[in-house]
Design a protein around this motif. Structure first.
Motif, PDB file in Angstrom:
ATOM      1  N   LEU A 174     -15.671  16.444  45.876  1.00  0.00           N
ATOM      2  CA  LEU A 174     -15.904  17.777  45.325  1.00  0.00           C
ATOM      3  C   LEU A 174     -15.188  18.838  46.151  1.00  0.00           C
ATOM      4  CD1 LEU A 174     -17.370  19.642  43.330  1.00  0.00           C
ATOM      5  CD2 LEU A 174     -19.317  19.659  44.924  1.00  0.00           C
ATOM      6  N   ALA A 175     -15.245  18.706  47.477  1.00  0.00           N
ATOM      7  CA  ALA A 175     -14.566  19.675  48.344  1.00  0.00           C
ATOM      8  C   ALA A 175     -13.058  19.657  48.099  1.00  0.00           C
ATOM      9  CB  ALA A 175     -14.872  19.368  49.808  1.00  0.00           C
ATOM     10  N   ILE A 176     -12.504  18.445  47.949  1.00  0.00           N
ATOM     11  CA  ILE A 176     -11.064  18.339  47.682  1.00  0.00           C
ATOM     12  C   ILE A 176     -10.726  18.969  46.338  1.00  0.00           C
ATOM     13  CG2 ILE A 176      -9.185  16.717  47.241  1.00  0.00           C
ATOM     14  CD1 ILE A 176     -10.476  14.840  49.267  1.00  0.00           C
ATOM     15  N   CYS A 177     -11.550  18.697  45.330  1.00  0.00           N
ATOM     16  CA  CYS A 177     -11.286  19.261  44.002  1.00  0.00           C
ATOM     17  C   CYS A 177     -11.382  20.782  44.008  1.00  0.00           C
ATOM     18  CB  CYS A 177     -12.266  18.671  42.985  1.00  0.00           C
ATOM     19  SG  CYS A 177     -12.023  16.918  42.642  1.00  0.00           S
ATOM     20  N   VAL A 178     -12.393  21.318  44.732  1.00  0.00           N
ATOM     21  CA  VAL A 178     -12.530  22.769  44.820  1.00  0.00           C
ATOM     22  C   VAL A 178     -11.323  23.383  45.519  1.00  0.00           C
ATOM     23  CG1 VAL A 178     -13.870  24.633  45.862  1.00  0.00           C
ATOM     24  CG2 VAL A 178     -15.042  22.760  44.700  1.00  0.00           C
ATOM     25  N   ALA A 179     -10.895  22.753  46.633  1.00  0.00           N
ATOM     26  CA  ALA A 179      -9.733  23.274  47.360  1.00  0.00           C
ATOM     27  C   ALA A 179      -8.482  23.225  46.486  1.00  0.00           C
ATOM     28  CB  ALA A 179      -9.520  22.458  48.637  1.00  0.00           C
ATOM     29  N   LEU A 180      -8.268  22.097  45.803  1.00  0.00           N
ATOM     30  CA  LEU A 180      -7.111  21.991  44.916  1.00  0.00           C
ATOM     31  C   LEU A 180      -7.206  22.982  43.761  1.00  0.00           C
ATOM     32  CD1 LEU A 180      -6.579  18.117  44.726  1.00  0.00           C
ATOM     33  CD2 LEU A 180      -5.196  19.789  45.959  1.00  0.00           C
ATOM     34  N   GLY A 181      -8.446  23.227  43.305  1.00  0.00           N
ATOM     35  CA  GLY A 181      -8.618  24.197  42.234  1.00  0.00           C
ATOM     36  C   GLY A 181      -8.216  25.599  42.653  1.00  0.00           C
ATOM     37  N   PHE A 182      -8.632  25.997  43.874  1.00  0.00           N
ATOM     38  CA  PHE A 182      -8.256  27.322  44.368  1.00  0.00           C
ATOM     39  C   PHE A 182      -6.744  27.417  44.586  1.00  0.00           C
ATOM     40  CE2 PHE A 182     -12.781  27.796  45.733  1.00  0.00           C
ATOM     41  CZ  PHE A 182     -13.024  28.978  45.046  1.00  0.00           C
ATOM     42  N   VAL A 183      -6.143  26.352  45.129  1.00  0.00           N
ATOM     43  CA  VAL A 183      -4.694  26.354  45.315  1.00  0.00           C
ATOM     44  C   VAL A 183      -3.985  26.449  43.973  1.00  0.00           C
ATOM     45  CG1 VAL A 183      -2.728  24.976  46.106  1.00  0.00           C
ATOM     46  CG2 VAL A 183      -4.794  25.122  47.509  1.00  0.00           C
ATOM     47  N   THR A 184      -4.497  25.711  42.981  1.00  0.00           N
ATOM     48  CA  THR A 184      -3.903  25.760  41.642  1.00  0.00           C
ATOM     49  C   THR A 184      -4.007  27.152  41.046  1.00  0.00           C
ATOM     50  OG1 THR A 184      -4.454  23.428  41.298  1.00  0.00           O
ATOM     51  CG2 THR A 184      -3.957  24.735  39.348  1.00  0.00           C
ATOM     52  N   LEU A 185      -5.185  27.769  41.219  1.00  0.00           N
ATOM     53  CA  LEU A 185      -5.357  29.137  40.713  1.00  0.00           C
ATOM     54  C   LEU A 185      -4.391  30.101  41.394  1.00  0.00           C
ATOM     55  CD1 LEU A 185      -9.249  29.442  40.417  1.00  0.00           C
ATOM     56  CD2 LEU A 185      -7.584  29.346  38.562  1.00  0.00           C
ATOM     57  N   LEU A 186      -4.224  29.946  42.714  1.00  0.00           N
ATOM     58  CA  LEU A 186      -3.307  30.813  43.453  1.00  0.00           C
ATOM     59  C   LEU A 186      -1.881  30.651  42.942  1.00  0.00           C
ATOM     60  CD1 LEU A 186      -2.568  32.712  45.798  1.00  0.00           C
ATOM     61  CD2 LEU A 186      -2.432  30.690  47.264  1.00  0.00           C
ATOM     62  N   PHE A 187      -1.439  29.394  42.851  1.00  0.00           N
ATOM     63  CA  PHE A 187      -0.077  29.146  42.388  1.00  0.00           C
ATOM     64  C   PHE A 187       0.108  29.598  40.938  1.00  0.00           C
ATOM     65  CE2 PHE A 187       2.573  26.604  45.331  1.00  0.00           C
ATOM     66  CZ  PHE A 187       1.709  26.582  46.412  1.00  0.00           C
ATOM     67  N   ARG A 204       2.493  33.100  37.176  1.00  0.00           N
ATOM     68  CA  ARG A 204       2.295  33.914  35.977  1.00  0.00           C
ATOM     69  C   ARG A 204       2.879  35.309  36.158  1.00  0.00           C
ATOM     70  NH1 ARG A 204      -1.316  37.710  34.656  1.00  0.00           N
ATOM     71  NH2 ARG A 204      -2.473  37.364  36.598  1.00  0.00           N
ATOM     72  N   LYS A 205       2.686  35.861  37.335  1.00  0.00           N
ATOM     73  CA  LYS A 205       3.209  37.205  37.594  1.00  0.00           C
ATOM     74  C   LYS A 205       4.692  37.191  37.951  1.00  0.00           C
ATOM     75  CE  LYS A 205      -1.204  39.070  39.299  1.00  0.00           C
ATOM     76  NZ  LYS A 205      -1.917  39.640  40.470  1.00  0.00           N
ATOM     77  N   GLY A 206       5.145  36.127  38.594  1.00  0.00           N
ATOM     78  CA  GLY A 206       6.511  36.130  39.132  1.00  0.00           C
ATOM     79  C   GLY A 206       7.587  35.703  38.163  1.00  0.00           C
ATOM     80  N   ILE A 207       7.270  34.809  37.234  1.00  0.00           N
ATOM     81  CA  ILE A 207       8.313  34.299  36.338  1.00  0.00           C
ATOM     82  C   ILE A 207       8.965  35.404  35.515  1.00  0.00           C
ATOM     83  CG2 ILE A 207       8.641  32.885  34.259  1.00  0.00           C
ATOM     84  CD1 ILE A 207       6.884  30.775  35.517  1.00  0.00           C
ATOM     85  N   PRO A 208       8.205  36.387  34.967  1.00  0.00           N
ATOM     86  CA  PRO A 208       8.888  37.469  34.221  1.00  0.00           C
ATOM     87  C   PRO A 208       9.892  38.249  35.055  1.00  0.00           C
ATOM     88  CG  PRO A 208       6.544  37.474  33.726  1.00  0.00           C
ATOM     89  CD  PRO A 208       6.738  36.524  34.869  1.00  0.00           C
ATOM     90  N   ALA A 209       9.743  38.272  36.376  1.00  0.00           N
ATOM     91  CA  ALA A 209      10.675  39.023  37.215  1.00  0.00           C
ATOM     92  C   ALA A 209      12.045  38.367  37.296  1.00  0.00           C
ATOM     93  CB  ALA A 209      10.104  39.189  38.625  1.00  0.00           C
ATOM     94  N   PHE A 210      12.143  37.098  36.908  1.00  0.00           N
ATOM     95  CA  PHE A 210      13.436  36.422  36.936  1.00  0.00           C
ATOM     96  C   PHE A 210      14.276  36.722  35.694  1.00  0.00           C
ATOM     97  CE2 PHE A 210      10.988  33.818  39.932  1.00  0.00           C
ATOM     98  CZ  PHE A 210      11.865  33.799  40.992  1.00  0.00           C
ATOM     99  N   THR A 211      13.765  37.554  34.825  1.00  0.00           N
ATOM    100  CA  THR A 211      14.559  38.077  33.714  1.00  0.00           C
ATOM    101  C   THR A 211      14.627  39.590  33.843  1.00  0.00           C
ATOM    102  OG1 THR A 211      12.605  38.216  32.274  1.00  0.00           O
ATOM    103  CG2 THR A 211      13.916  36.189  32.188  1.00  0.00           C
ATOM    104  N   GLN A 212      15.719  40.170  33.348  1.00  0.00           N
ATOM    105  CA  GLN A 212      15.930  41.595  33.545  1.00  0.00           C
ATOM    106  C   GLN A 212      16.647  42.183  32.331  1.00  0.00           C
ATOM    107  OE1 GLN A 212      17.455  42.309  37.384  1.00  0.00           O
ATOM    108  NE2 GLN A 212      16.994  44.477  37.393  1.00  0.00           N
ATOM    109  N   THR A 213      16.367  43.454  32.089  1.00  0.00           N
ATOM    110  CA  THR A 213      16.928  44.150  30.940  1.00  0.00           C
ATOM    111  C   THR A 213      18.360  44.576  31.214  1.00  0.00           C
ATOM    112  OG1 THR A 213      14.735  44.974  30.364  1.00  0.00           O
ATOM    113  CG2 THR A 213      16.609  46.071  29.361  1.00  0.00           C
ATOM    114  N   ASN A 214      19.253  44.310  30.258  1.00  0.00           N
ATOM    115  CA  ASN A 214      20.661  44.699  30.361  1.00  0.00           C
ATOM    116  C   ASN A 214      21.074  45.507  29.139  1.00  0.00           C
ATOM    117  OD1 ASN A 214      21.345  43.129  32.817  1.00  0.00           O
ATOM    118  ND2 ASN A 214      20.889  41.382  31.508  1.00  0.00           N
TER     119      ASN A 214
END
Length: 455
Positions: A40-53, A58-68
């Protein structure tokens, strides 16, 4: 009599058997509970890491495209009226040619290149569009005039010609196109005028505005005057310079110190004191190393502020305890039989250490070194204290040039007032930093496995 004894012993044996069974049942239950809690501890830790990533991606991928903006730019001779570019055959010396060339470029810089940009945008707008110059020029990035001027400097034959040019959209344009701004807000709460927003929608509909990969993140340096063109190149190169200094200094010094302390140093109070201090230094907060670097390297040695050399020296001091402790642990893990066998074959102590013991510990030392460097790569606090948070709009050519680093660039972008645009950029920079750290960790695992197989 014997029968009575047997009868009385039977219940006692059954009772003991039941006690043993109950004890085993409790032990097995506790073991299963411990395993379940660990899982359970491993799953919780992996869950938090997954949420962080997931949140970062989610926020960073749109920044790799730009308006021209794709517009037809006319290099109007009535605006560019500085005369033709000087040629070397017009002058008797190279100095005269250089002076004339510099004067010609200065005259070009004094021209109103925004007029060229405005003409291109009005030509791309539908007929009858009414919009003032200020609102119109808020659509492309503010460096559009510099881009056109540099194009003309490189090719003066463009005078009078009309060419297709791709210009970066401004940060506000990028926010509007990507939907980072609530379109239902009133004009007073919008960063663009109503006319500019309407024209952007028109440009997007007819293909004048499109979205492409944001190469500027990797090819440009940071910029305050043109946020949409801001990139990580300067910070990335500054980080490479610092990591190079850490590798050159921390690795040989740390490994050599560990070998001496473990294999050659006599056991005394002095060596015990050194060992205790090394272990304590490994637990010292990184900001303390920043204070030490500012006091010693900048105030005492007068090294340049915000230079990768100072940053590399500070990170070297911070990484040394980790490398020393890990190397000593690897040396202690070598079987004494290997040492005795080498000495029994007539090898000297130095030969025994460097020819027999050290090669066995290469995988562990290499892994510890790379992990220590990866840890130093993500440090921000010590770099802030030595001035590497300064705005630097150039790529450092040497370790003595002013520079910043990837973690500090993330810190600076995160605090930018244009949150709608720089929050995705910050997440994208975090993704780049994570990619570098994952690459270093992967390299450590790969090299360790290869060296272990050879050993």
């Amino acid at each position: 009599m014997a029968t009575d004894t047997v009868k009385s012993a039977a219940p006692e044996a059954a009772s003991r058997t039941n006690l043993v069974r109950d004890s085993l049942r409790r032990r097995h239950f506790n073991e299963r509970l411990f395993r379940a809690l660990g899982l359970l501890a491993i799953c919780v830790a992996l869950g938090f890491v997954t949420l962080l990533f997931a949140d970062v991606f989610r926020k960073g991928i749109p920044a790799f495209t730009q308006t021209n903006l794709h517009v037809a730019v006319t290099f109007d001779p009535e605006v560019i009226d500085v005369g033709p570019a000087p040629t070397s055959d017009q002058f008797t010396s190279e100095a005269e040619y250089n002076a004339a060339s510099l004067k010609w470029q200065r005259d070009l810089a004094l021209l109103n290149w925004n007029t060229i940009v405005e003409q291109a945008l009005r030509a791309a707008a539908p007929a009858g569009t009414e919009i003032d110059a200020r609102a119109l020029l808020s659509i492309p990035e503010t460096n559009a005039r510099h881009v056109l001027r540099e194009m003309y400097v490189k090719d003066p034959s463009l005078l009078g010609q009309t060419v297709e040019v791709d210009l970066l959209g401004s940060a506000n344009t990028d926010n509007w196109v990507k939907g980072n701004i609530d379109r239902t807000l009133g004009d007073a709460q919008q960063q663009l005028s109503a006319e500019a927003r309407a024209l952007i929608d028109t440009f997007e509909a007819d293909g004048t505005i499109s979205t492409g990969f944001a190469w500027a993140i990797f090819t440009n340096v940071d910029s305050r005057s043109a946020p949409a063109s801001a990139g990580l190149l300067g910070a990335f190169v500054g980080t490479l310079w610092m990591m190079l200094i850490v590798v050159v200094l921390a690795v040989p010094i740390g490994v050599a110190a560990a070998i001496y302390l473990e294999e050659f140093a006599p056991k005394s109070r002095i060596t015990d004191l050194i060992e205790v201090n090394i272990n304590n230094l490994a637990a010292v907060p990184s900001i303390v190393f920043g204070l030490l670097g500012a006091a010693v390297f900048i105030n005492w040695f007068h090294l340049p502020i915000s230079a990768p050399l100072v940053g590399g020296l500070v990170l070297t001091l911070m990484t040394l305890p980790t490398i020393i402790i890990a190397t000593r642990g690897a040396l202690m893990g070598v079987s004494p039989a290997l040492r005795q066998a080498a000495l029994g074959m007539g090898a000297s102590k130095t030969q025994m250490v460097f020819h027999h013991v050290l090669p066995v510990t290469f995988p562990s030392i290499l892994t510890a070194t790379i992990l220590g460097i990866a840890h130093a790569l993500g440090e921000t606090a010590p770099l802030l204290l030595i001035g590497m948070k300064a705005f630097v709009a150039s790529v450092p050519a040497t370790p003595l040039d002013q520079a910043t680093a990837l973690p500090v660039q993330i810190y600076l972008w995160q605090g930018n007032e244009n949150r709608n645009f720089f929050e995705p950029r910050t997440a994208a920079a975090i993704m780049v930093l994570l990619a570098v750290m994952i690459f270093l960790n992967g390299a450590a695992i790969y090299l360790r496995s290869r060296l272990e197989k050879r050993a």
